[in-house]
Design a protein around this motif. Structure first.
Motif, PDB file in Angstrom:
ATOM      1  N   ALA A   7       0.827  -1.201   0.000  1.00  0.00           N
ATOM      2  CA  ALA A   7       0.000   0.000   0.000  1.00  0.00           C
ATOM      3  C   ALA A   7       0.863   1.254   0.000  1.00  0.00           C
ATOM      4  O   ALA A   7       0.532   2.251  -0.651  1.00  0.00           O
ATOM      5  CB  ALA A   7      -0.934  -0.006   1.206  1.00  0.00           C
ATOM      6  N   GLY A   8       1.983   1.206   0.718  1.00  0.00           N
ATOM      7  CA  GLY A   8       2.861   2.369   0.784  1.00  0.00           C
ATOM      8  C   GLY A   8       3.382   2.789  -0.579  1.00  0.00           C
ATOM      9  O   GLY A   8       3.538   3.983  -0.862  1.00  0.00           O
TER      10      GLY A   8
ATOM     11  N   TRP B 120       0.607   4.663  -2.330  1.00  0.00           N
ATOM     12  CA  TRP B 120       0.538   6.031  -1.781  1.00  0.00           C
ATOM     13  C   TRP B 120       1.612   6.900  -2.419  1.00  0.00           C
ATOM     14  O   TRP B 120       1.360   8.051  -2.796  1.00  0.00           O
ATOM     15  CB  TRP B 120       0.730   6.020  -0.265  1.00  0.00           C
ATOM     16  N   ARG B 121       2.835   6.374  -2.540  1.00  0.00           N
ATOM     17  CA  ARG B 121       3.938   7.140  -3.119  1.00  0.00           C
ATOM     18  C   ARG B 121       3.631   7.520  -4.566  1.00  0.00           C
ATOM     19  O   ARG B 121       3.849   8.662  -4.983  1.00  0.00           O
ATOM     20  CB  ARG B 121       5.234   6.322  -3.053  1.00  0.00           C
TER      21      ARG B 121
ATOM     22  N   GLU C 287       0.888  10.268  -4.644  1.00  0.00           N
ATOM     23  CA  GLU C 287       1.402  11.572  -4.219  1.00  0.00           C
ATOM     24  C   GLU C 287       2.331  12.169  -5.269  1.00  0.00           C
ATOM     25  O   GLU C 287       2.322  13.380  -5.508  1.00  0.00           O
ATOM     26  CB  GLU C 287       2.120  11.432  -2.877  1.00  0.00           C
TER      27      GLU C 287
ATOM     28  N   VAL D  46      -7.032   5.365  -3.952  1.00  0.00           N
ATOM     29  CA  VAL D  46      -6.656   6.324  -2.921  1.00  0.00           C
ATOM     30  C   VAL D  46      -7.798   7.287  -2.619  1.00  0.00           C
ATOM     31  O   VAL D  46      -8.166   7.506  -1.461  1.00  0.00           O
ATOM     32  CB  VAL D  46      -5.387   7.098  -3.350  1.00  0.00           C
TER      33      VAL D  46
ATOM     34  N   LEU E 160      -7.589   2.540   0.693  1.00  0.00           N
ATOM     35  CA  LEU E 160      -6.303   2.191   1.301  1.00  0.00           C
ATOM     36  C   LEU E 160      -6.255   2.596   2.768  1.00  0.00           C
ATOM     37  O   LEU E 160      -5.285   2.301   3.448  1.00  0.00           O
ATOM     38  CB  LEU E 160      -5.157   2.898   0.571  1.00  0.00           C
TER      39      LEU E 160
ATOM     40  N   ARG F 230      -5.576   5.369   5.574  1.00  0.00           N
ATOM     41  CA  ARG F 230      -4.744   6.566   5.634  1.00  0.00           C
ATOM     42  C   ARG F 230      -3.286   6.179   5.420  1.00  0.00           C
ATOM     43  O   ARG F 230      -2.896   5.051   5.703  1.00  0.00           O
ATOM     44  CB  ARG F 230      -4.896   7.248   6.997  1.00  0.00           C
ATOM     45  N   PRO F 231      -2.467   7.123   4.946  1.00  0.00           N
ATOM     46  CA  PRO F 231      -1.043   6.790   4.769  1.00  0.00           C
ATOM     47  C   PRO F 231      -0.441   6.313   6.083  1.00  0.00           C
ATOM     48  O   PRO F 231      -0.673   6.888   7.133  1.00  0.00           O
ATOM     49  CB  PRO F 231      -0.414   8.127   4.337  1.00  0.00           C
TER      50      PRO F 231
END
Length: 205
Positions: A76-77, A80-81, A84, A141, A146, A148-149
Motif C-alpha cells: 500500500a505504501g 501512496w507514493r 502523491e 486512494v 487504502l 490513511r497513509p
C-alpha cells in the motif's frame, strides 16, 4: 447487488475518470438497483428506511465478471507514493507548464490518468504483463480504500482485502484490471482498439 448467501451487498459506483469502484457492506440488499449516491446517503442518514428514487436506466456500464485471478500483491505504501508523486506532477505542470509551455488542466489530468503507473508480470502461470494505469491508483486512494497513509499494517482486512493487511491485490478478469485494497476495490476495462474506415471504401454487406 446482494449476496444472499453471505448477507452482504456490493455497492458499485462509476468515478468521473472512468473507473468502477466497489465496496462490499454487511446486510442484505434490495436487488440490482441504481440510485444516486447522494440521495442514498441522505436516506440512510435520515433513518427513514427504503431507497431513494430508482435510476436504473442511468447505469450504462458493464461490471467485471465475478470470478477474477490474483496476479500480484503490491505494498500500500508504494501506491501512496505513486499517487502523491502524480499529484505533485499535476501541481508543478499546472503552475509552470510542460517544457515551458502552458497546458490545459484537462489535458494534463487526462494524460496523467492514462499514464501506466505500474506493470506486473504474472509468474504462476506465466502471462502477459498487466498494466495498471494511474486512474486505478487514484481511484483506490481517493475512495479511501487504502485507509490513511502509514496505517497499512493495522488496517482491518475485510472481504477481498489483500493478504498482509496493507497489501493490495492486482487482479484480472478478461479485459478487466482491478486493485483490491483493504476497504474496497477499483476496476478498469482495457479499451478495445477500433479501426475507423471511410464508408466509401468499405460498403455495408
Amino acid at each position: 447487488g446482494p449476496d444472499a448467501a453471505g448477507g452482504r451487498t456490493a455497492l458499485w459506483a462509476r468515478l468521473p475518470w472512468g473507473v468502477l469502484a466497489v465496496r462490499t457492506v454487511a446486510g442484505p440488499g434490495c436487488g440490482d438497483v441504481t440510485v444516486a449516491a447522494g440521495e442514498l446517503l441522505d436516506t440512510l442518514s435520515s433513518g427513514v428506511g427504503g431507497l431513494p428514487v430508482r435510476r436504473d436506466a442511468q447505469w450504462r456500464w458493464p461490471l467485471p465478471p465475478p470470478a477474477s485471478r490474483s496476479v500480484e500483491l503490491l505494498p500500500a505504501g508504494e501506491l501512496w507514493r505513486i499517487a502523491e508523486a502524480a499529484a505533485g506532477t499535476l501541481r508543478e505542470a499546472a503552475a509552470h507548464g510542460v517544457a515551458g509551455r502552458a497546458v490545459g488542466q484537462r489535458v494534463l489530468r487526462d494524460a496523467l490518468l492514462d499514464h501506466v503507473a505500474v506493470v506486473v508480470t504474472p509468474d504462476d502461470p506465466p502471462g502477459a504483463p498487466v498494466e495498471i494505469a494511474q486512474r486505478l491508483v487514484q481511484g483506490l486512494v481517493r475512495m479511501g480504500f487504502l485507509g490513511r497513509p502509514g496505517d497499512g499494517d493495522t488496517a482491518a482486512a475485510g472481504p477481498g482485502a489483500g493478504a498482509g493487511g496493507g497489501d493490495v491485490q492486482v487482479r484480472t478478469a478478461g479485459r478487466w484490471v482491478g486493485l483490491v485494497g483493504p476497504y474496497g476495490a477499483v476496476w478498469s476495462q482495457k479499451v478495445v482498439d477500433l479501426a475507423v474506415m471511410p464508408l466509401g471504401t468499405h460498403p455495408k454487406v
